[in-house]
Design a protein around this motif. Sequence first.
Motif, PDB file in Angstrom:
ATOM      1  N   ASP A   1      -3.544   4.302  12.326  1.00 37.12           N
ATOM      2  CA  ASP A   1      -3.934   2.896  12.263  1.00 37.12           C
ATOM      3  C   ASP A   1      -5.218   2.676  11.476  1.00 37.12           C
ATOM      4  OD1 ASP A   1      -5.659   4.076  14.067  1.00 37.12           O
ATOM      5  OD2 ASP A   1      -5.462   2.513  15.607  1.00 37.12           O
ATOM      6  N   SER A   2      -5.721   3.709  10.787  1.00 30.95           N
ATOM      7  CA  SER A   2      -6.909   3.549   9.943  1.00 30.95           C
ATOM      8  C   SER A   2      -6.606   2.630   8.769  1.00 30.95           C
ATOM      9  CB  SER A   2      -7.388   4.907   9.421  1.00 30.95           C
ATOM     10  OG  SER A   2      -7.913   5.702  10.457  1.00 30.95           O
ATOM     11  N   LYS A   3      -7.651   1.987   8.277  1.00 29.49           N
ATOM     12  CA  LYS A   3      -7.526   1.123   7.102  1.00 29.49           C
ATOM     13  C   LYS A   3      -7.966   1.826   5.828  1.00 29.49           C
ATOM     14  CE  LYS A   3      -6.415  -2.572   9.533  1.00 29.49           C
ATOM     15  NZ  LYS A   3      -5.054  -3.141   9.478  1.00 29.49           N
TER      16      LYS A   3
ATOM     17  N   PRO B   1      -4.205   7.343   5.830  1.00 29.00           N
ATOM     18  CA  PRO B   1      -3.841   7.064   7.222  1.00 29.00           C
ATOM     19  C   PRO B   1      -2.525   7.726   7.609  1.00 29.00           C
ATOM     20  CG  PRO B   1      -4.676   5.076   6.184  1.00 29.00           C
ATOM     21  CD  PRO B   1      -4.561   6.107   5.100  1.00 29.00           C
TER      22      PRO B   1
ATOM     23  N   SER C   1       0.846  -1.185   0.000  1.00 27.57           N
ATOM     24  CA  SER C   1       0.000   0.000   0.000  1.00 27.57           C
ATOM     25  C   SER C   1       0.886   1.241   0.000  1.00 27.57           C
ATOM     26  CB  SER C   1      -0.918   0.004   1.231  1.00 27.57           C
ATOM     27  OG  SER C   1      -1.694   1.179   1.282  1.00 27.57           O
TER      28      SER C   1
ATOM     29  N   TRP D   1     -16.616   3.903  11.853  1.00 27.32           N
ATOM     30  CA  TRP D   1     -15.704   4.919  11.347  1.00 27.32           C
ATOM     31  C   TRP D   1     -16.244   6.246  11.851  1.00 27.32           C
ATOM     32  CZ3 TRP D   1     -15.317   3.005   5.556  1.00 27.32           C
ATOM     33  CH2 TRP D   1     -14.636   1.781   5.535  1.00 27.32           C
TER      34      TRP D   1
ATOM     35  N   GLU E   1     -11.124   4.802  13.266  1.00 24.77           N
ATOM     36  CA  GLU E   1     -11.860   3.551  13.090  1.00 24.77           C
ATOM     37  C   GLU E   1     -11.713   2.735  14.371  1.00 24.77           C
ATOM     38  OE1 GLU E   1     -10.121   1.790   9.635  1.00 24.77           O
ATOM     39  OE2 GLU E   1     -10.381   3.595   8.423  1.00 24.77           O
TER      40      GLU E   1
ATOM     41  N   ASP F   1      -6.802  -4.862  -1.568  1.00 20.79           N
ATOM     42  CA  ASP F   1      -6.499  -6.249  -1.886  1.00 20.79           C
ATOM     43  C   ASP F   1      -6.406  -6.363  -3.401  1.00 20.79           C
ATOM     44  OD1 ASP F   1      -9.105  -6.253  -2.846  1.00 20.79           O
ATOM     45  OD2 ASP F   1      -9.885  -7.704  -1.401  1.00 20.79           O
TER      46      ASP F   1
ATOM     47  N   LYS G   1      -5.982  -8.856   2.525  1.00 18.01           N
ATOM     48  CA  LYS G   1      -5.972  -7.400   2.557  1.00 18.01           C
ATOM     49  C   LYS G   1      -4.616  -6.914   3.058  1.00 18.01           C
ATOM     50  CE  LYS G   1     -10.953  -6.625   3.120  1.00 18.01           C
ATOM     51  NZ  LYS G   1     -11.363  -8.004   2.856  1.00 18.01           N
TER      52      LYS G   1
ATOM     53  N   ALA H   1      -3.606   3.072   2.924  1.00 13.62           N
ATOM     54  CA  ALA H   1      -4.974   2.587   3.070  1.00 13.62           C
ATOM     55  C   ALA H   1      -5.042   1.086   2.799  1.00 13.62           C
ATOM     56  CB  ALA H   1      -5.903   3.336   2.123  1.00 13.62           C
ATOM     57  N   GLU H   2      -6.182   0.486   3.140  1.00 13.55           N
ATOM     58  CA  GLU H   2      -6.354  -0.956   2.982  1.00 13.55           C
ATOM     59  C   GLU H   2      -6.819  -1.296   1.574  1.00 13.55           C
ATOM     60  OE1 GLU H   2      -7.906  -4.160   6.008  1.00 13.55           O
ATOM     61  OE2 GLU H   2      -9.624  -3.204   5.050  1.00 13.55           O
TER      62      GLU H   2
ATOM     63  N   SER I   1      -2.262  -3.169   4.084  1.00 12.90           N
ATOM     64  CA  SER I   1      -2.289  -1.736   4.354  1.00 12.90           C
ATOM     65  C   SER I   1      -1.021  -1.360   5.093  1.00 12.90           C
ATOM     66  CB  SER I   1      -3.512  -1.347   5.187  1.00 12.90           C
ATOM     67  OG  SER I   1      -3.479  -1.990   6.448  1.00 12.90           O
TER      68      SER I   1
END
Length: 479
Positions: free
Chosen positions: A249-251, A275, A83, A221, A207, A90, A102, A87-88, A104
């Motif tokens: 630590d947000s995705k 993030p 990433s 969120w 989150e 896949d 996934k 952000a998260e 991140s």
Amino acid sequence: MKQPTLRTLTLAICALTLSGIAPTLHAAPQKAGTSASAQQGVKRFVLHTNVVDGKMVYVDDKGVANPTLTVAVGDTVEIELASGEGAEHDLRIDELGVASPKFSGKGTQRVRFTASQAGEFQYYCSIPGHRQVGMFGTIQVTGTSQPAKSASSTSSDAALALYTPITVPQKGADPTAVDISASPTQLPPPIAAHAPQVQKVRLETVELSGKLDDDTSFTYWTFNRQVPGPMLRARVGDTIELTLANAKDSKAIHSIDLHAVTGGHGGGEHTQVAPGQEKTITFKALHAGLFVYHCATPLVPQHIAAGMYGMILVEPEQGLPKVDREFYVMQGDMYTQRPIGAKVHQDVDLQRMSDELPTYYVFNGAVGALSKTHKMQAKVGETVRIYFGVGGPNKIASFHIIGEVFDKVYSEAALNTIKHSVQTTVVAPGGATIVELKMDHPGSYLLVDHALSRTGKGAVGVLEVTGEGVPGVYKPSAL
């Protein structure tokens, strides 16, 4: 002249929305066959995610956005994923049965598979909203397809998966879930008359696992760890310098669109924050009224349904009439994969959200927020003002207080339009109202959405009024 398609318009809007994410790169021309190395039938690729020309994309190690990956039937394919903006994401290729974990933040993920059939297939990110804003490319498999080994081969499983719902494992409620419901009494005090001034506001998107109901949790969120987000307050003519930070630590990427803002998609165009980053916008409060704000990052309805909404009150130059008590209340509709009352950790159900079939209707983010968790109290003789809004994302509210009549309703929260003696007022999603009522009799007054089936799904609060009733207003018969 050829009319633009719905997909073209959607991509154009999303590109504008995401144009402010940093770092923003510019795409190199796309090329086919961008593998990092190839030996003994193994094709290796490196892809990291980023934002290019206002779109979320995969970028290879040469800077090519959404490169075409060229392999041959029978090749072993290995893709390293990272990433780039934190952000998260896949990566999936449905026809080849490929689904990465996934990923991140820091670190990488790898997927390894055999290219078992010839053709051109799409690789894409399955995180809601990401594919729609550009996260897809082509993998080209040359040669002749290998015959299926059995009915349970990878390719057959992939084809079947296109028509078979994915089973979602049931998880127990998170014992560490916290209370996210905003107190209805926590709002800024009225603003004294002043010359236009600059206000500095800082919000953080977080989150976290929160309590949705008794023994039921949900991944919310939020703005500042609460639902709704903090109520903001200004005067017409004020300038607001708003900084939006996204917890490291947000995705997901998050943003803010304030309906009180003129320009820049209400701020959403320039506050797309990855993030660990933050961004600042400055705007002038041009219109008096009560306005909703919400996240404006794709998939926008998902971000809102997860709790990303709040309100800003812009008072007129002369201010609002003084009242004894003020309360801050917002309604939201939520979409979960298990029925209401399930003692589990609830996950979002995107199909229910798309079909506009809420599982829950909540005041201030959770079932019981205004009946068990927080108290709304007043006394006979006091005038109460309620700032009421609907975060949505989808459903209209019919706001009513059982046992009372609104003395004043600021229709659609416009401060220059007042109605008197209103029983129920309709509030659109993304809309608001202000109601005032003088309390004449003690009792428990229920705040409801008068689509009354929704009370059983969480949309109910209590205003407790104490004191001696005004003579003649109400008297029950003697037993």
